[in-house]
Motif scaffolding. Structure first.
Motif, PDB file in Angstrom:
ATOM      1  N   ALA A 188      15.367   9.289   4.446  1.00 46.42           N
ATOM      2  CA  ALA A 188      14.129   9.727   4.136  1.00 46.42           C
ATOM      3  C   ALA A 188      13.618   9.419   2.635  1.00 46.42           C
ATOM      4  N   GLY A 189      14.418   9.564   1.902  1.00 40.22           N
ATOM      5  CA  GLY A 189      14.406   9.262   0.352  1.00 40.22           C
ATOM      6  C   GLY A 189      14.125   7.749   0.332  1.00 40.22           C
ATOM      7  N   GLN A 190      14.914   7.154   0.673  1.00 42.02           N
ATOM      8  CA  GLN A 190      14.805   5.646   0.776  1.00 42.02           C
ATOM      9  C   GLN A 190      13.723   5.134   1.288  1.00 42.02           C
ATOM     10  N   ARG A 191      13.163   5.644   2.454  1.00 35.71           N
ATOM     11  CA  ARG A 191      11.999   5.068   3.075  1.00 35.71           C
ATOM     12  C   ARG A 191      10.837   5.256   2.024  1.00 35.71           C
ATOM     13  N   LEU A 192      10.674   6.520   1.481  1.00 36.95           N
ATOM     14  CA  LEU A 192       9.898   7.182   0.559  1.00 36.95           C
ATOM     15  C   LEU A 192       9.879   6.193  -0.684  1.00 36.95           C
ATOM     16  N   SER A 193      10.928   5.697  -1.142  1.00 38.83           N
ATOM     17  CA  SER A 193      11.073   5.025  -2.262  1.00 38.83           C
ATOM     18  C   SER A 193      10.608   3.585  -1.960  1.00 38.83           C
ATOM     19  N   ALA A 194      10.765   2.844  -0.865  1.00 36.08           N
ATOM     20  CA  ALA A 194      10.246   1.787  -0.554  1.00 36.08           C
ATOM     21  C   ALA A 194       8.637   1.797  -0.322  1.00 36.08           C
ATOM     22  N   HIS A 195       8.411   3.031   0.305  1.00 34.05           N
ATOM     23  CA  HIS A 195       6.862   3.113   0.272  1.00 34.05           C
ATOM     24  C   HIS A 195       5.911   2.947  -1.031  1.00 34.05           C
ATOM     25  N   GLY A 196       6.985   3.597  -2.033  1.00 38.05           N
ATOM     26  CA  GLY A 196       6.235   3.757  -3.487  1.00 38.05           C
ATOM     27  C   GLY A 196       6.386   2.335  -3.929  1.00 38.05           C
ATOM     28  N   TYR A 197       7.269   1.597  -3.804  1.00 37.06           N
ATOM     29  CA  TYR A 197       7.302   0.093  -4.443  1.00 37.06           C
ATOM     30  C   TYR A 197       6.081  -0.822  -3.503  1.00 37.06           C
ATOM     31  N   ALA A 198       5.945  -0.351  -2.128  1.00 37.95           N
ATOM     32  CA  ALA A 198       5.075  -1.288  -1.626  1.00 37.95           C
ATOM     33  C   ALA A 198       3.517  -0.668  -2.027  1.00 37.95           C
ATOM     34  N   ARG A 199       3.291   0.457  -2.233  1.00 34.05           N
ATOM     35  CA  ARG A 199       1.942   0.889  -2.653  1.00 34.05           C
ATOM     36  C   ARG A 199       1.783   0.316  -4.158  1.00 34.05           C
ATOM     37  N   ALA A 200       2.509   0.452  -4.990  1.00 34.75           N
ATOM     38  CA  ALA A 200       2.258   0.162  -6.377  1.00 34.75           C
ATOM     39  C   ALA A 200       2.425  -1.296  -6.702  1.00 34.75           C
ATOM     40  N   TRP A 201       3.229  -2.133  -5.770  1.00 39.53           N
ATOM     41  CA  TRP A 201       3.374  -3.383  -6.164  1.00 39.53           C
ATOM     42  C   TRP A 201       2.288  -4.183  -6.886  1.00 39.53           C
ATOM     43  N   ARG A 202       1.256  -4.460  -6.163  1.00 43.10           N
ATOM     44  CA  ARG A 202       0.218  -5.050  -6.596  1.00 43.10           C
ATOM     45  C   ARG A 202      -0.649  -4.760  -7.753  1.00 43.10           C
ATOM     46  N   ALA A 203      -0.631  -3.175  -7.840  1.00 40.07           N
ATOM     47  CA  ALA A 203      -1.259  -2.956  -9.021  1.00 40.07           C
ATOM     48  C   ALA A 203      -0.359  -3.254 -10.399  1.00 40.07           C
ATOM     49  N   CYS A 204       0.961  -3.128 -10.218  1.00 43.69           N
ATOM     50  CA  CYS A 204       1.811  -3.267 -11.106  1.00 43.69           C
ATOM     51  C   CYS A 204       1.890  -4.842 -11.517  1.00 43.69           C
ATOM     52  N   ALA A 205       1.824  -5.545 -10.378  1.00 44.30           N
ATOM     53  CA  ALA A 205       1.810  -7.067 -10.977  1.00 44.30           C
ATOM     54  C   ALA A 205       0.611  -7.417 -11.780  1.00 44.30           C
ATOM     55  N   ASP A 206      -0.491  -6.825 -11.288  1.00 39.79           N
ATOM     56  CA  ASP A 206      -2.015  -7.017 -12.156  1.00 39.79           C
ATOM     57  C   ASP A 206      -1.713  -6.414 -13.662  1.00 39.79           C
ATOM     58  N   ALA A 207      -1.357  -5.333 -13.523  1.00 39.86           N
ATOM     59  CA  ALA A 207      -0.999  -4.526 -14.980  1.00 39.86           C
ATOM     60  C   ALA A 207      -0.198  -5.473 -15.716  1.00 39.86           C
ATOM     61  N   LEU A 208       0.960  -5.989 -15.434  1.00 40.66           N
ATOM     62  CA  LEU A 208       1.778  -6.843 -16.167  1.00 40.66           C
ATOM     63  C   LEU A 208       1.423  -8.197 -16.374  1.00 40.66           C
ATOM     64  N   ASP A 209       0.235  -8.740 -15.556  1.00 41.62           N
ATOM     65  CA  ASP A 209      -0.113 -10.129 -15.944  1.00 41.62           C
ATOM     66  C   ASP A 209      -1.088  -9.869 -16.978  1.00 41.62           C
TER      67      ASP A 209
END
Length: 414
Positions: A188-209
């Motif tokens: 359950a924790g691993q699934r939530l962890s993967a969801h966190g990366y999936a949700r934040a990934w695009r916003a993080c990429a644009d922030a880094l860029d």
């Protein structure tokens, strides 16, 4: 002869129904796992003393307390997700999502700050081996899911405002929270962890860029430390296996074994079918051991091994129901593979952007030496990073060139 055959079958059945070795192993491994630490590289310096679990525990009551505003409807939540991921403009953000973020921001920031602890480890309430209160864990899991989604939305709003460096700070803390939830939280924790990366990934990429070159350079180190801190899946399966055995079979334990369990597990309601359930218990442990032996292999080798296990189980006669941790494991593994790929992509994006700013041209190879990603320059000002892993193809990340770093920026870089 018939009597001999019957006696032999009786001896064999008796041996298969004995669970003394299983309960001794369960108690021993549960004790080891309960007291195990969860070291991981911290993504900030200096760190807070103590563990993430110690820092988060005082916040748990507030996390599950209902907020004053009504939660977004499913349609509003979908629109909020589209804005967070950059598929829709900020102007499309529903008012309910903005209000929920405004109300939840102080608590969200406290939860994110807890990731600055020097060591990992979840509070007892979130660990499946800590007790049978599944409903409480589910409520906390959903609350932390909202925190992850709010942090991703906050990152997107900061990028849109032009506050790229603070957006990177928020993004990295959100990814750190995603990592923390994988440390001791079972599948359950691993699934939530993967969801966190999936949700934040695009916003993080644009922030880094959009971030400054010094901030990108610092982020490379931070993202690398985050990437290195995930637990092996075999350990996660071990956590779930022990919790499943206790939930389902603890009434079969002897009084001596039960006395050695943590207090939360002492309640053991008697269930029917003790004889058949002893056989099921043995099968569950065997299945768990088989899975743990192969899940940490590289992607292709693991897929072949899991396929072979599934075929062998399908061909077996008189098999009982599989343990919950064995069901849909392939789907869970694909989600965790995507998390690792997204993590690598963010590291590569920051490295590529820094290299372009420092050298005035796109690098010919990725510094991370990853075999999962390929860099494709579009022109002098843009490039893309895309996956080259079969079956794992999230949308490519776009990298936009910054102005070359000045000598002063180079001197001030951390």
């Amino acid at each position: 002869m018939l009597l001999f055959v019957l006696m032999s079958l009786g001896v064999l059945a008796s041996q298969r129904l004995r669970t003394g070795a299983l309960e001794a192993r369960l108690v021993r491994e549960l004790n080891t796992l309960t007291h195990a630490g969860h070291p991981r590289p911290a993504h900030v310096s200096p760190t807070r003393a103590g563990t993430f679990g110690t820092a988060l525990a005082p916040l748990l009551p507030a996390l599950v307390r209902p907020g004053p505003a009504a939660p977004p409807t499913p349609e509003e939540a979908a629109r909020c997700e589209a804005v967070t991921e950059g598929r829709s403009p900020i102007s499309d953000l529903p008012a309910s999502c903005r209000e929920a973020l405004e109300q939840g921001r102080p608590l969200m920031r406290q939860v994110l700050a807890a990731t600055h602890a020097e060591s990992g480890g979840l509070p007892e309430e979130l660990r499946p081996v800590s007790g049978p209160d599944v409903a409480r864990r589910e409520a906390l899991t959903q609350a932390l899911r909202r925190v992850l989604e709010q942090a991703a939305l906050e990152t997107r709003l900061l990028v849109a405002r032009g506050d790229a460096d603070p957006a990177v700070d928020t993004c990295l803390d959100a990814l750190a929270l995603s990592r923390e939830l994988a440390l001791g939280g079972g599948l359950a924790g691993q699934r939530l962890s993967a969801h966190g990366y999936a949700r934040a990934w695009r916003a993080c990429a644009d922030a880094l860029d959009a971030a400054s070159v010094p901030r990108k350079r610092q982020a490379v180190s931070q993202l690398t430390r985050l990437h290195e801190g995930f637990p092996p899946v075999s350990l996660t399966l071990h956590e779930d296996s022990l919790a499943e055995q206790l939930l389902t079979f603890r009434d079969l334990l002897s009084d001596d074994a039960r006395s050695l369990l943590p207090p939360a597990w002492l309640d053991a309601p008697s269930l029917p079918g003790a004889l058949s359930r002893r056989l099921q218990w043995r099968q569950w442990v065997t299945d768990s051991d088989d899975l743990r032996a192969v899940v940490d292999q590289p992607v292709e080798a693991r897929r072949r091994a899991l396929g072979a296990l599934a075929s062998r189980r399908a061909a077996a006669h008189l098999r009982r129901e599989e343990a919950p941790s064995a069901r849909q494991l392939s789907q869970d593994m694909e989600a965790l593979d995507l998390r690792a790929l997204r993590s690598e992509a963010l590291i590569a994006l920051a490295e590529v952007d820094v290299a372009r700013a420092e050298r005035g041209q796109w690098p010919k190879t990725l510094a991370t030496k990853t075999t999962s990603l390929v860099l494709e320059p579009v022109d002098a000002s843009q490039a893309t990073l895309r996956s080259c892993v079969r079956g794992l193809t999230p949308e490519a990340l776009r990298v936009t060139a910054d102005a070359p770093a000045t000598p002063r920026q180079a001197r001030e870089a951390p």
